[in-house]
Design a protein around this motif. Structure first.
Motif: not given
Length: 323
Positions: A215-216, A234-239, A241-249, A305-307
């Motif tokens: 979903i993210v 807001v997304v970072k409040t989800l435990k 969700v990896d912050e590195e992956k979030l920044m990659t997004l 897998e993330f890619i």
């Protein structure tokens, strides 16, 4: 010898049923009253198209006649079976031919209205035909009523634009997904996502990390907002969700190269001047951009897998980029 005799049978049948007098007499004799009364017999014209596969052409002849029903264009489809053994799935096969005729008509006329196609079967086998001609008899007896209702009734449409968010919130798993699909085209996805974060946290507690990440990824990849920094917080409040992956997004999912790829696709499609060209151009431009994004993420050391979840590329495609 069998193939030769079937070839003669084919030529004989086609020749006879191309004769206007034979055609008119055959249809006047064999059409039901309702169809016969609506048909303009002077409009019947034999067409060249065939809709059976090459593997059956030694057993079957199919003849398509264009005709007017109540002044509107339609078709009479005559399937002539001269196989030594009758096909028990004939009604299903006939349904596929009818759909193919309709599809061909839509493509060649560019209309949005389906033509009436009335099918007839002329069976010339050695023994009487002893199988059903009712499509629904091919279903298990217990399922026939449901099959008839399913196929012959208007299709069931779930229109999310007509379902309120309050109603969707009553269903955690499906409802959360449905709300995302409903709001993904909002001019600003941020206000919606602030509300969505609560059910996502409930799902997160149940250990559904894959559901959360999907979903993210979707919201951040395709949702629009002028408040990107607030959305990330807001997304970072989800435990989960990896912050590195979030920044990659944030860095790679909507880069300028992706937008440039889409624009190139549009330009290529418009130059072709056809809808097909436009679709192909869009697809090629987007595909090139996904590959560039994947390469950049690989250089940064992002796991495959993330890619795959971000770009939609397969494991095999990503492996090729690594070599």
């Amino acid at each position: 010898m069998a193939k030769k005799s079937l070839s003669y049978h084919d030529r004989f049948t086609r020749a006879m049923l191309a004769n206007p007098r034979v055609i008119e007499e055959f249809f006047r004799k064999n059409l039901p009253d309702q169809v016969r009364d609506s048909l303009d017999f002077s409009s019947i014209q034999l067409q060249q198209e065939s809709f059976i596969g090459d593997n059956l052409k030694t057993q079957i002849v199919d003849l398509l006649y264009k005709a007017d029903f109540h002044g509107r264009p339609g078709f009479l489809y005559l399937l002539i079976e001269h196989a030594s053994k009758a096909d028990p799935l004939l009604p299903f096969r006939l349904l596929k031919y009818i759909v193919a005729i309709m599809e061909h008509h839509l493509k060649t006329t560019e209309t949005k209205e389906l033509p009436l196609v009335y099918p007839l079967i002329l069976y010339t086998g050695k023994r009487p035909y002893n199988h059903t001609v009712d499509l629904f008899d091919l279903f298990p007896k217990e399922d026939r009523d449901m099959a008839r209702e399913t196929l012959m009734s208007p299709y069931h449409l779930v229109d999310l634009t007509q379902v309120s968010d309050n109603e969707l919130r009553m269903h955690l798993w499906y409802g959360t997904m449905a709300q995302v699909l409903k709001h993904i085209y909002d001019e600003d996805i941020y206000p919606f996502f602030k509300v969505l974060i609560e059910p996502l946290k409930v799902i997160e507690v149940q250990g559904e990390e894959s559901y959360i990440n999907t979903i993210v990824t979707y919201v951040m990849g395709f949702g629009e907002t002028p408040h990107q920094e607030d959305l990330y917080k807001v997304v970072k409040t989800l435990k989960t969700v990896d912050e590195e992956k979030l920044m990659t997004l944030a860095e790679y999912l909507k880069p300028k190269i992706y937008q440039r790829g889409i624009e190139q696709g549009l330009e290529q499609g418009l130059e072709k001047g056809l809808e097909k060209g436009l679709e192909q151009g869009l697809a090629e431009g987007a595909e090139k951009s996904k590959i560039e994004i994947a390469r950049s993420m690989l250089v940064k050391g992002t796991d495959t897998e993330f890619i795959m979840s971000v770009t939609g590329l397969s494991q095999e495609e990503i492996t090729k980029l690594m070599n």
